[in-house]
Design an enzyme around this catalytic site. Structure first.
Site, PDB file in Angstrom:
ATOM      1  N   THR A  40       0.877  -1.172   0.000  1.00 35.07           N
ATOM      2  CA  THR A  40       0.000   0.000   0.000  1.00 35.07           C
ATOM      3  C   THR A  40       0.918   1.227   0.000  1.00 35.07           C
ATOM      4  O   THR A  40       2.152   1.088   0.019  1.00 35.07           O
ATOM      5  CB  THR A  40      -0.865   0.039   1.283  1.00 35.07           C
ATOM      6  OG1 THR A  40       0.003   0.240   2.411  1.00 35.07           O
ATOM      7  CG2 THR A  40      -1.667  -1.237   1.463  1.00 35.07           C
ATOM      8  N   ALA A  86       0.519  -6.858   8.977  1.00 35.63           N
ATOM      9  CA  ALA A  86      -0.091  -6.039   7.916  1.00 35.63           C
ATOM     10  C   ALA A  86      -1.341  -5.357   8.437  1.00 35.63           C
ATOM     11  O   ALA A  86      -2.189  -5.989   9.074  1.00 35.63           O
ATOM     12  CB  ALA A  86      -0.448  -6.927   6.722  1.00 35.63           C
ATOM     13  N   GLU A  88      -3.763  -1.319   8.017  1.00 29.55           N
ATOM     14  CA  GLU A  88      -3.838   0.126   7.815  1.00 29.55           C
ATOM     15  C   GLU A  88      -3.566   0.711   9.193  1.00 29.55           C
ATOM     16  O   GLU A  88      -4.190   0.292  10.182  1.00 29.55           O
ATOM     17  CB  GLU A  88      -5.227   0.529   7.321  1.00 29.55           C
ATOM     18  CG  GLU A  88      -5.545   0.068   5.912  1.00 29.55           C
ATOM     19  CD  GLU A  88      -4.700   0.763   4.856  1.00 29.55           C
ATOM     20  OE1 GLU A  88      -4.241   1.904   5.105  1.00 29.55           O
ATOM     21  OE2 GLU A  88      -4.497   0.181   3.781  1.00 29.55           O
ATOM     22  N   THR A 128      -2.115  -3.087  19.327  1.00 32.81           N
ATOM     23  CA  THR A 128      -1.671  -1.769  19.785  1.00 32.81           C
ATOM     24  C   THR A 128      -2.230  -1.419  21.169  1.00 32.81           C
ATOM     25  O   THR A 128      -3.337  -1.879  21.527  1.00 32.81           O
ATOM     26  CB  THR A 128      -2.122  -0.705  18.761  1.00 32.81           C
ATOM     27  OG1 THR A 128      -1.998   0.591  19.349  1.00 32.81           O
ATOM     28  CG2 THR A 128      -3.577  -0.866  18.350  1.00 32.81           C
ATOM     29  N   ASP A 129      -1.494  -0.582  21.895  1.00 29.61           N
ATOM     30  CA  ASP A 129      -1.996  -0.102  23.193  1.00 29.61           C
ATOM     31  C   ASP A 129      -3.219   0.803  23.009  1.00 29.61           C
ATOM     32  O   ASP A 129      -3.931   1.089  23.968  1.00 29.61           O
ATOM     33  CB  ASP A 129      -0.890   0.631  23.975  1.00 29.61           C
ATOM     34  CG  ASP A 129      -0.331   1.869  23.282  1.00 29.61           C
ATOM     35  OD1 ASP A 129      -0.731   2.168  22.130  1.00 29.61           O
ATOM     36  OD2 ASP A 129       0.518   2.555  23.883  1.00 29.61           O
ATOM     37  N   GLU A 130      -3.453   1.248  21.764  1.00 28.10           N
ATOM     38  CA  GLU A 130      -4.594   2.151  21.522  1.00 28.10           C
ATOM     39  C   GLU A 130      -5.932   1.455  21.764  1.00 28.10           C
ATOM     40  O   GLU A 130      -6.956   2.116  21.922  1.00 28.10           O
ATOM     41  CB  GLU A 130      -4.535   2.737  20.107  1.00 28.10           C
ATOM     42  CG  GLU A 130      -3.264   3.538  19.885  1.00 28.10           C
ATOM     43  CD  GLU A 130      -3.292   4.395  18.638  1.00 28.10           C
ATOM     44  OE1 GLU A 130      -4.384   4.807  18.205  1.00 28.10           O
ATOM     45  OE2 GLU A 130      -2.199   4.661  18.093  1.00 28.10           O
ATOM     46  N   TYR A 153      -9.315   3.372  13.643  1.00 29.02           N
ATOM     47  CA  TYR A 153      -8.121   2.529  13.642  1.00 29.02           C
ATOM     48  C   TYR A 153      -8.109   1.607  14.859  1.00 29.02           C
ATOM     49  O   TYR A 153      -8.034   0.383  14.734  1.00 29.02           O
ATOM     50  CB  TYR A 153      -6.846   3.380  13.614  1.00 29.02           C
ATOM     51  CG  TYR A 153      -5.599   2.601  14.001  1.00 29.02           C
ATOM     52  CD1 TYR A 153      -5.141   1.552  13.197  1.00 29.02           C
ATOM     53  CD2 TYR A 153      -4.892   2.884  15.180  1.00 29.02           C
ATOM     54  CE1 TYR A 153      -4.003   0.813  13.553  1.00 29.02           C
ATOM     55  CE2 TYR A 153      -3.761   2.153  15.540  1.00 29.02           C
ATOM     56  CZ  TYR A 153      -3.330   1.122  14.721  1.00 29.02           C
ATOM     57  OH  TYR A 153      -2.210   0.384  15.077  1.00 29.02           O
ATOM     58  N   LYS A 157      -8.514  -2.557  15.253  1.00 27.74           N
ATOM     59  CA  LYS A 157      -7.507  -3.439  15.870  1.00 27.74           C
ATOM     60  C   LYS A 157      -8.133  -4.219  17.038  1.00 27.74           C
ATOM     61  O   LYS A 157      -7.864  -5.402  17.213  1.00 27.74           O
ATOM     62  CB  LYS A 157      -6.302  -2.627  16.362  1.00 27.74           C
ATOM     63  CG  LYS A 157      -5.492  -1.944  15.276  1.00 27.74           C
ATOM     64  CD  LYS A 157      -4.801  -2.891  14.310  1.00 27.74           C
ATOM     65  CE  LYS A 157      -3.666  -3.676  14.935  1.00 27.74           C
ATOM     66  NZ  LYS A 157      -2.915  -4.466  13.914  1.00 27.74           N
ATOM     67  N   ILE A 209       1.251  20.485  15.492  1.00 32.22           N
ATOM     68  CA  ILE A 209       1.005  19.764  16.740  1.00 32.22           C
ATOM     69  C   ILE A 209      -0.489  19.875  17.041  1.00 32.22           C
ATOM     70  O   ILE A 209      -1.030  20.981  17.112  1.00 32.22           O
ATOM     71  CB  ILE A 209       1.829  20.378  17.904  1.00 32.22           C
ATOM     72  CG1 ILE A 209       3.311  20.074  17.699  1.00 32.22           C
ATOM     73  CG2 ILE A 209       1.366  19.890  19.264  1.00 32.22           C
ATOM     74  CD1 ILE A 209       3.681  18.608  17.872  1.00 32.22           C
ATOM     75  N   ASP A 275      -7.259  20.286  17.122  1.00 29.99           N
ATOM     76  CA  ASP A 275      -7.041  18.930  17.634  1.00 29.99           C
ATOM     77  C   ASP A 275      -7.744  17.886  16.764  1.00 29.99           C
ATOM     78  O   ASP A 275      -8.735  18.176  16.098  1.00 29.99           O
ATOM     79  CB  ASP A 275      -7.532  18.827  19.085  1.00 29.99           C
ATOM     80  CG  ASP A 275      -6.769  17.761  19.866  1.00 29.99           C
ATOM     81  OD1 ASP A 275      -5.968  17.025  19.252  1.00 29.99           O
ATOM     82  OD2 ASP A 275      -6.981  17.667  21.085  1.00 29.99           O
TER      83      ASP A 275
HETATM   84  P1  NAD Z   1       3.031   0.428   8.442  1.00 33.23           P
HETATM   85  O1  NAD Z   1       1.859   1.230   8.004  1.00 33.23           O
HETATM   86  O2  NAD Z   1       4.377   1.049   8.407  1.00 33.23           O
HETATM   87  O3  NAD Z   1       3.118  -0.923   7.589  1.00 33.23           O
HETATM   88  C1  NAD Z   1       1.974  -1.708   7.299  1.00 33.23           C
HETATM   89  C2  NAD Z   1       2.362  -2.662   6.175  1.00 33.23           C
HETATM   90  O4  NAD Z   1       1.243  -3.507   5.908  1.00 33.23           O
HETATM   91  C3  NAD Z   1       2.738  -1.958   4.872  1.00 33.23           C
HETATM   92  O5  NAD Z   1       3.927  -2.491   4.338  1.00 33.23           O
HETATM   93  C4  NAD Z   1       1.550  -2.251   3.965  1.00 33.23           C
HETATM   94  O6  NAD Z   1       1.896  -2.311   2.591  1.00 33.23           O
HETATM   95  C5  NAD Z   1       1.087  -3.600   4.489  1.00 33.23           C
HETATM   96  N1  NAD Z   1      -0.338  -3.884   4.222  1.00 33.23           N
HETATM   97  C6  NAD Z   1      -1.389  -3.051   4.463  1.00 33.23           C
HETATM   98  N2  NAD Z   1      -2.516  -3.652   4.068  1.00 33.23           N
HETATM   99  C7  NAD Z   1      -2.190  -4.883   3.593  1.00 33.23           C
HETATM  100  C8  NAD Z   1      -2.931  -5.966   3.063  1.00 33.23           C
HETATM  101  N3  NAD Z   1      -4.267  -5.917   2.933  1.00 33.23           N
HETATM  102  N4  NAD Z   1      -2.263  -7.087   2.679  1.00 33.23           N
HETATM  103  C9  NAD Z   1      -0.904  -7.158   2.796  1.00 33.23           C
HETATM  104  N5  NAD Z   1      -0.150  -6.145   3.268  1.00 33.23           N
HETATM  105  C10 NAD Z   1      -0.785  -5.023   3.677  1.00 33.23           C
HETATM  106  O7  NAD Z   1       2.669  -0.086   9.917  1.00 33.23           O
HETATM  107  P2  NAD Z   1       3.595  -0.324  11.192  1.00 33.23           P
HETATM  108  O8  NAD Z   1       3.709   0.943  11.928  1.00 33.23           O
HETATM  109  O9  NAD Z   1       4.813  -1.062  10.766  1.00 33.23           O
HETATM  110  O10 NAD Z   1       2.652  -1.296  12.036  1.00 33.23           O
HETATM  111  C11 NAD Z   1       2.735  -2.710  11.902  1.00 33.23           C
HETATM  112  C12 NAD Z   1       1.737  -3.347  12.862  1.00 33.23           C
HETATM  113  O11 NAD Z   1       2.015  -2.912  14.192  1.00 33.23           O
HETATM  114  C13 NAD Z   1       0.292  -2.949  12.597  1.00 33.23           C
HETATM  115  O12 NAD Z   1      -0.521  -4.075  12.797  1.00 33.23           O
HETATM  116  C14 NAD Z   1       0.000  -1.879  13.635  1.00 33.23           C
HETATM  117  O13 NAD Z   1      -1.371  -1.849  13.979  1.00 33.23           O
HETATM  118  C15 NAD Z   1       0.851  -2.359  14.786  1.00 33.23           C
HETATM  119  N6  NAD Z   1       1.313  -1.292  15.703  1.00 33.23           N
HETATM  120  C16 NAD Z   1       2.084  -0.252  15.262  1.00 33.23           C
HETATM  121  C17 NAD Z   1       2.544   0.700  16.161  1.00 33.23           C
HETATM  122  C18 NAD Z   1       3.448   1.838  15.749  1.00 33.23           C
HETATM  123  O14 NAD Z   1       3.809   2.665  16.607  1.00 33.23           O
HETATM  124  N7  NAD Z   1       3.889   1.924  14.506  1.00 33.23           N
HETATM  125  C19 NAD Z   1       2.178   0.623  17.517  1.00 33.23           C
HETATM  126  C20 NAD Z   1       1.369  -0.443  17.923  1.00 33.23           C
HETATM  127  C21 NAD Z   1       0.959  -1.396  17.015  1.00 33.23           C
END
Ligand code: NAD
Length: 320
Positions: A40, A86, A88, A128-130, A153, A157, A209, A275
């Site tokens: 994506t 993976a 959004e 996620t902690d969210e 979001y 999750k 911000i 905000d």
């Molecule tokens: P990111 O947005 O950087 O990466 C998401 C990846 O998933 C991308 O490479 C995208 O191409 C791929 N993707 C999206 N939809 C897809 C689909 N339908 N099929 C296959 N691939 C798909 O996200 P991130 O920050 O690396 O987060 C990774 C995971 O960690 C997520 O599940 C997110 O909810 C969780 N998370 C992230 C954070 C954070 O601070 N970044 C914190 C808590 C949890």
């Protein structure tokens, strides 16, 4: 211990996925790492530059909702587990266009889980902690806290977490859930807070911000998260949730000031904008269970990790 011999990693071309890829390739027993990513706007093949030279890594461009593709990959590589990242992931996008969050984060997770069941393969759900919603100071949410998501979001999750847990209760599926706090690190998409701040500071532009900037997040280096995800997959009890955080609470304003200080830019660049609707005031997780049961703990001190990351991001985001 679950085996890391052959892993299907979803979302490996994203921020945390590309850090986890690097950590997995250091595991001595790993024979195959199959990355399934639909690339994506948030995914970037270049995030895997370097690791993609490793013969154990196979990159497959495809969607987690494509059941026949997932089934074929699990069979072909005799996968011993799925690490499911993976998604959004941007809260602002989930407010503008929530539908995709349901398609990928809820329906996509269900589809993947269902195929995992047919192949009897364990699945780690990266959450996620969210999902706990805003937590009042000084409380920290442990894994027994109720789910009270505020944004499309976090609601998507939380929904996925419940579907994953139901798969264990109903079908006896082998699942583990890891709930991570806010990650910082290299290769994070420019839309997220720290890269956005670095991008604008480098151009002497206003740093947006939301509201007062007093919202609190618990920041963890992505390499600590990657180790935590591996520990949760290998050692986590089935149907158990593990929080991954670093006890490092900072307001968004403190983060903006630290970015400016590191880049030698004036605080006058901070620009308070309207905000975000439903903006959670504070996230904070209790990680006692992960430390006691997984033997994991975050190792990278914020000060050193943050300075290095600001440097890495300023190279990646420098003006042409
Ligand atoms: P990111 O947005 O950087 O990466 C998401 C990846 O998933 C991308 O490479 C995208 O191409 C791929 N993707 C999206 N939809 C897809 C689909 N339908 N099929 C296959 N691939 C798909 O996200 P991130 O920050 O690396 O987060 C990774 C995971 O960690 C997520 O599940 C997110 O909810 C969780 N998370 C992230 C954070 C954070 O601070 N970044 C914190 C808590 C949890």
């Amino acid at each position: 211990m679950r085996s890391l011999r052959s892993i299907l990693l979803t979302g490996g071309a994203g921020f945390i996925g590309s850090a986890l890829t690097r950590a997995l390739l250091h595991q001595p027993h790993l024979e195959h790492l199959v990355i399934l990513d639909s690339l994506t706007y948030a995914g970037n093949r270049a995030n895997l530059t370097g690791p993609d030279q490793d013969p154990r890594l196979n990159f497959i461009e495809g969607d987690i909702g494509d059941g026949s593709l997932v089934s074929e990959l699990l069979k072909k590589f005799k996968c011993s587990g799925i690490m499911h990242l993976a998604a959004e992931t941007h809260v602002d996008q989930s407010i503008k266009k929530p539908a995709k969050f349901i398609t990928t984060n809820v329906n996509g997770t269900f589809s993947l889980l269902d195929i995992a069941r047919h192949h009897s393969v364990a699945l780690l759900q990266c959450s996620t902690d969210e999902v706990y919603g805003p937590i009042a100071t000084p409380t920290k949410a442990d894994e027994s806290f109720p789910l009270k998501p505020s944004s499309p979001y976090s609601a998507s999750k939380a929904s996925a977490d419940l579907i994953v847990q139901a798969a264990h209760t109903t079908f006896g599926q082998e699942i583990v859930i890891a709930r991570c706090s806010n990650n910082y690190g290299p290769r994070q998409h420019r839309e997220k807070l720290i890269p956005t701040l670095v991008y604008h500071a480098l151009r002497d532009e206003p740093l947006p911000i939301y509201g007062s900037g007093k919202q609190i997040r618990d920041w963890i280096h992505v390499d600590d998260t990657a180790r935590g995800l591996i520990s949760a997959f290998e050692k986590g009890e089935t149907n158990r949730v593990y929080n991954l955080g670093a006890n490092c609470e900072r307001t968004n304003l403190e983060i903006a000031r630290a970015v400016l200080k590191n880049l030698n830019k004036p605080e006058s660049l901070i620009d308070h904008i309207e905000d975000r609707p439903g903006h959670d005031t504070r996230y904070a997780v209790d990680v006692t269970r992960s430390m006691n049961e997984l033997g994991w703990q975050p190792k990278i001190p914020f000060q050193t990790g943050f300075e290095k990351v600001i440097h890495e991001l300023s190279v990646a985001l420098r003006p042409d």
